[in-house]
Design a protein around this motif. Structure first.
Motif, PDB file in Angstrom:
ATOM      1  N   VAL A  34       0.836  -1.202   0.000  1.00 39.64           N
ATOM      2  CA  VAL A  34       0.000   0.000   0.000  1.00 39.64           C
ATOM      3  C   VAL A  34       0.873   1.254   0.000  1.00 39.64           C
ATOM      4  O   VAL A  34       0.591   2.223  -0.720  1.00 39.64           O
ATOM      5  CB  VAL A  34      -0.961  -0.011   1.218  1.00 39.64           C
ATOM      6  N   ALA A  35       1.944   1.258   0.769  1.00 38.92           N
ATOM      7  CA  ALA A  35       2.852   2.408   0.801  1.00 38.92           C
ATOM      8  C   ALA A  35       3.487   2.629  -0.564  1.00 38.92           C
ATOM      9  O   ALA A  35       3.636   3.776  -1.019  1.00 38.92           O
ATOM     10  CB  ALA A  35       3.923   2.204   1.867  1.00 38.92           C
ATOM     11  N   LYS A  36       3.837   1.531  -1.248  1.00 31.73           N
ATOM     12  CA  LYS A  36       4.426   1.642  -2.585  1.00 31.73           C
ATOM     13  C   LYS A  36       3.431   2.259  -3.568  1.00 31.73           C
ATOM     14  O   LYS A  36       3.784   3.141  -4.353  1.00 31.73           O
ATOM     15  CB  LYS A  36       4.861   0.257  -3.058  1.00 31.73           C
ATOM     16  N   VAL A  37       2.191   1.804  -3.511  1.00 31.55           N
ATOM     17  CA  VAL A  37       1.158   2.353  -4.398  1.00 31.55           C
ATOM     18  C   VAL A  37       0.897   3.820  -4.075  1.00 31.55           C
ATOM     19  O   VAL A  37       0.733   4.650  -4.983  1.00 31.55           O
ATOM     20  CB  VAL A  37      -0.133   1.507  -4.305  1.00 31.55           C
ATOM     21  N   GLU A  38       0.871   4.172  -2.795  1.00 30.14           N
ATOM     22  CA  GLU A  38       0.659   5.569  -2.412  1.00 30.14           C
ATOM     23  C   GLU A  38       1.801   6.460  -2.907  1.00 30.14           C
ATOM     24  O   GLU A  38       1.573   7.596  -3.325  1.00 30.14           O
ATOM     25  CB  GLU A  38       0.502   5.685  -0.899  1.00 30.14           C
ATOM     26  N   ARG A  39       3.042   5.948  -2.874  1.00 31.38           N
ATOM     27  CA  ARG A  39       4.171   6.719  -3.408  1.00 31.38           C
ATOM     28  C   ARG A  39       4.023   6.927  -4.907  1.00 31.38           C
ATOM     29  O   ARG A  39       4.301   8.009  -5.425  1.00 31.38           O
ATOM     30  CB  ARG A  39       5.491   6.014  -3.092  1.00 31.38           C
ATOM     31  N   ARG A  40       3.579   5.885  -5.611  1.00 31.87           N
ATOM     32  CA  ARG A  40       3.377   6.020  -7.060  1.00 31.87           C
ATOM     33  C   ARG A  40       2.271   7.026  -7.370  1.00 31.87           C
ATOM     34  O   ARG A  40       2.379   7.812  -8.304  1.00 31.87           O
ATOM     35  CB  ARG A  40       3.051   4.665  -7.672  1.00 31.87           C
ATOM     36  N   ILE A  41       1.199   7.000  -6.579  1.00 32.75           N
ATOM     37  CA  ILE A  41       0.102   7.950  -6.772  1.00 32.75           C
ATOM     38  C   ILE A  41       0.593   9.368  -6.536  1.00 32.75           C
ATOM     39  O   ILE A  41       0.280  10.284  -7.306  1.00 32.75           O
ATOM     40  CB  ILE A  41      -1.085   7.601  -5.860  1.00 32.75           C
ATOM     41  N   ALA A  42       1.377   9.566  -5.481  1.00 25.85           N
ATOM     42  CA  ALA A  42       1.912  10.899  -5.190  1.00 25.85           C
ATOM     43  C   ALA A  42       2.815  11.376  -6.317  1.00 25.85           C
ATOM     44  O   ALA A  42       2.772  12.551  -6.710  1.00 25.85           O
ATOM     45  CB  ALA A  42       2.669  10.876  -3.865  1.00 25.85           C
ATOM     46  N   MET A  43       3.621  10.471  -6.867  1.00 23.84           N
ATOM     47  CA  MET A  43       4.500  10.848  -7.970  1.00 23.84           C
ATOM     48  C   MET A  43       3.693  11.215  -9.218  1.00 23.84           C
ATOM     49  O   MET A  43       4.005  12.185  -9.914  1.00 23.84           O
ATOM     50  CB  MET A  43       5.466   9.706  -8.292  1.00 23.84           C
ATOM     51  N   GLU A  44       2.632  10.463  -9.490  1.00 26.86           N
ATOM     52  CA  GLU A  44       1.784  10.772 -10.637  1.00 26.86           C
ATOM     53  C   GLU A  44       1.076  12.115 -10.453  1.00 26.86           C
ATOM     54  O   GLU A  44       0.960  12.892 -11.394  1.00 26.86           O
ATOM     55  CB  GLU A  44       0.762   9.656 -10.863  1.00 26.86           C
ATOM     56  N   ARG A  45       0.603  12.384  -9.238  1.00 28.05           N
ATOM     57  CA  ARG A  45      -0.042  13.675  -8.977  1.00 28.05           C
ATOM     58  C   ARG A  45       0.954  14.819  -9.160  1.00 28.05           C
ATOM     59  O   ARG A  45       0.610  15.873  -9.694  1.00 28.05           O
ATOM     60  CB  ARG A  45      -0.624  13.699  -7.572  1.00 28.05           C
TER      61      ARG A  45
END
Length: 118
Positions: A34-45
């Motif tokens: 979940v932390a990995k996915v949240e980091r990817r989402i933050a990077m995309e944003r």
């Protein structure tokens, strides 16, 4: 009798501890995912925000006017007239060109008398 009950209770306690450890380990793995996915989402944003900022710089009217002035001879742009704005159903139909004199290039698998629409 007491020894047998003690052994059974110790076995139950060990199996409960092993099961608890297994559940804890799975939860930690899921938390890392979940932390990995949240980091990817933050990077995309962050990427989207950067692209929007870049777009707003490229879309400034003053810059566009300078480009139009610089490339006026190449682009041959003219102001838009009000009569050029129409609804899609008001557009003329696309012309159909019939080319019966073309030879069949599909090796005999298709009828050469079909019409070609361009």
């Amino acid at each position: 009798m007491l020894k047998t009950l003690d052994i059974v209770l110790i076995a139950v306690m060990i199996s409960a501890a092993a099961w608890t450890y297994k559940i804890k380990h799975e939860a930690e793995l899921l938390e890392a995912e979940v932390a990995k996915v949240e980091r990817r989402i933050a990077m995309e944003r962050e990427t989207v925000a950067l692209l929007e900022a870049d777009w707003s710089l490229l879309d400034q009217p003053g810059r566009l006017q300078r480009l139009v002035d610089a490339f006026a001879s190449d682009l041959k742009l003219q102001p838009m007239r009000p009569d050029q704005i129409v609804e899609p159903d008001q557009l003329p139909a696309r012309p159909v060109n019939f080319l019966p004199d073309q030879t069949n290039t599909l090796g005999g698998y298709a009828d050469s008398s079909e019409t070609v629409v361009r």
